[in-house]
Design a protein around this motif. Structure first.
Motif, PDB file in Angstrom:
ATOM      1  N   ALA A 194     -56.829  39.383  17.626  1.00  0.00           N
ATOM      2  CA  ALA A 194     -56.970  39.564  16.184  1.00  0.00           C
ATOM      3  C   ALA A 194     -56.825  38.249  15.445  1.00  0.00           C
ATOM      4  CB  ALA A 194     -55.931  40.579  15.700  1.00  0.00           C
ATOM      5  N   ALA A 195     -55.917  37.381  15.908  1.00  0.00           N
ATOM      6  CA  ALA A 195     -55.743  36.084  15.248  1.00  0.00           C
ATOM      7  C   ALA A 195     -56.982  35.209  15.416  1.00  0.00           C
ATOM      8  CB  ALA A 195     -54.514  35.378  15.815  1.00  0.00           C
ATOM      9  N   LYS A 196     -57.624  35.255  16.584  1.00  0.00           N
ATOM     10  CA  LYS A 196     -58.823  34.447  16.814  1.00  0.00           C
ATOM     11  C   LYS A 196     -60.037  34.995  16.071  1.00  0.00           C
ATOM     12  CE  LYS A 196     -57.386  32.986  21.465  1.00  0.00           C
ATOM     13  NZ  LYS A 196     -57.715  33.052  22.921  1.00  0.00           N
ATOM     14  N   ALA A 197     -60.120  36.318  15.934  1.00  0.00           N
ATOM     15  CA  ALA A 197     -61.297  36.908  15.288  1.00  0.00           C
ATOM     16  C   ALA A 197     -61.300  36.697  13.790  1.00  0.00           C
ATOM     17  CB  ALA A 197     -61.375  38.400  15.596  1.00  0.00           C
ATOM     18  N   ALA A 198     -60.139  36.609  13.170  1.00  0.00           N
ATOM     19  CA  ALA A 198     -60.034  36.367  11.728  1.00  0.00           C
ATOM     20  C   ALA A 198     -60.823  37.382  10.917  1.00  0.00           C
ATOM     21  CB  ALA A 198     -60.481  34.952  11.395  1.00  0.00           C
ATOM     22  N   GLY A 199     -60.717  38.663  11.311  1.00  0.00           N
ATOM     23  CA  GLY A 199     -61.366  39.722  10.553  1.00  0.00           C
ATOM     24  C   GLY A 199     -62.778  40.057  10.968  1.00  0.00           C
ATOM     25  N   ALA A 200     -63.399  39.272  11.855  1.00  0.00           N
ATOM     26  CA  ALA A 200     -64.771  39.579  12.283  1.00  0.00           C
ATOM     27  C   ALA A 200     -64.826  40.835  13.131  1.00  0.00           C
ATOM     28  CB  ALA A 200     -65.354  38.398  13.058  1.00  0.00           C
ATOM     29  N   ALA A 201     -63.755  41.160  13.849  1.00  0.00           N
ATOM     30  CA  ALA A 201     -63.668  42.366  14.661  1.00  0.00           C
ATOM     31  C   ALA A 201     -62.254  42.920  14.557  1.00  0.00           C
ATOM     32  CB  ALA A 201     -64.029  42.067  16.122  1.00  0.00           C
TER      33      ALA A 201
END
Length: 329
Positions: free
Chosen positions: A106-113
């Motif tokens: 979740a931290a790496k996606a930054a809201g994209a998924a």
């Protein structure tokens, strides 16, 4: 050496799958929590082999307007983020049994998924999906019974007509998918094996289908009549009647399943380890909670019961005899 390690790896998780499904899920959660004590343990974000495999997988996903996409066993979301970029209008979800993995994802996606910690053998995601990806995950499910359960679980996450994309080592993928090929609820669309210097793999695409009315009737008969074959609805060979001379044909030509006998010592050890972690029963009754017979099970209670029963019987007969003698006199 790598082949030997792979075989030991598969054997270990087959033994783990002998445990109840809920216990297996807890074990896998602890196992993958330990695996993810370091970030990106399999180097999914940086390994060229993994990046090439992601590109091949996306190339073979059927071109459709997907609304909801699910990545089962997403680890830290390396492929889930690529799915979100490939289908920006879709709602992309990644699920993994490890809390550490989905937190980093979740931290790496930054809201994209979106990501969720989920044991897909025992828990359900939110809603259903029209595209489900399951890559490098089915090895950990274990033996055939749990593979069939896993496919039933994946089917419950999918809408009719949804696409299922599986990516696993080749040719082991054929063994993993053979139960999926036999079920009437999935149709294989394509399969693309790839030879690779690191490890060969295959991208296999299935579509969830609804059986025809004739097949549904056969399924209903199979549920109510265990002597009916699932594929055609006809009685199995040699089982035309429930009684009579045809019934012994059940045992003719049957091959013994030696895998169960080989797994029995491992199952005993695993169950003993699970029992050791549970709350002990009251003193003097520890053997009553054991699900398998122990070689040194106490027998003094049974002996005492038998001796008491014997004394009770003899005293009863003595009293009855005395009463009968008094009545005669």
């Amino acid at each position: 050496m790598s082949d030997i390690l792979d075989r030991l790896h598969r054997m270990f998780f087959r033994v783990v799958s002998l445990l109840p499904t809920s216990v297996q899920g807890r074990f896998l959660r602890h196992y993958f929590e330990w695996v993810h004590h370091l970030p990106d343990p399999w180097r999914y974000d940086t390994e060229p082999y993994e990046i090439d495999k992601y590109e091949m997988t996306l190339r073979h996903v059927p071109h459709r307007a997907y609304r909801r996409v699910l990545d089962v066993g997403c680890s830290e979301g390396a492929f889930t983020r690529r799915l979100a970029r490939a289908y920006p209008s879709a709602e992309c979800w990644g699920v993994d049994v490890s809390d550490r993995a989905v937190t980093r994802a979740a931290a790496k996606a930054a809201g994209a998924a979106r990501f969720m910690a989920l044991d897909f053998l025992n828990e359900d995601p939110d809603g259903t999906f029209d595209l489900v990806i399951c890559a490098e995950t089915l090895y950990y499910v274990g033996r055939d019974e749990r593979l069939r359960l896993a496919y039933g679980r994946l089917r419950s996450f999918m809408v009719p007509g949804a696409v299922l994309v599986l990516v696993h080592e080749w040719p082991e993928a054929r063994r993993l998918y053979r139960h999926l090929d036999d079920t009437p609820f999935f149709r294989r669309v394509s399969e693309h094996p790839y030879e690779h210097p690191v490890r060969s793999y295959a991208v296999t695409v299935y579509e969830r289908v609804e059986p025809a009315s004739r097949d549904r009737a056969a399924l209903l008969r199979a549920r109510t009549d265990p002597m009916t074959r699932l594929d055609t609805g006809a009685p199995a060979p040699g089982l035309e009647g429930r009684h009579g001379p045809a019934f012994p044909a059940m045992t003719q030509g049957r091959r013994r399943d030696h895998s169960r006998s080989r797994m029995r010592p491992f199952r005993t050890l695993l169950l003993a380890a699970v029992l050791a972690t549970e709350r002990p029963p009251p003193a003097g009754q520890w053997w009553m909670s054991c699900p398998f017979p122990l070689p040194s099970m106490p027998t003094h209670s049974r002996t005492a019961t038998n001796s008491t029963r014997g004394r009770g019987d003899s005293s009863w007969h003595g009293a009855a005899g005395a009463t009968a003698r008094r009545s005669r006199s």
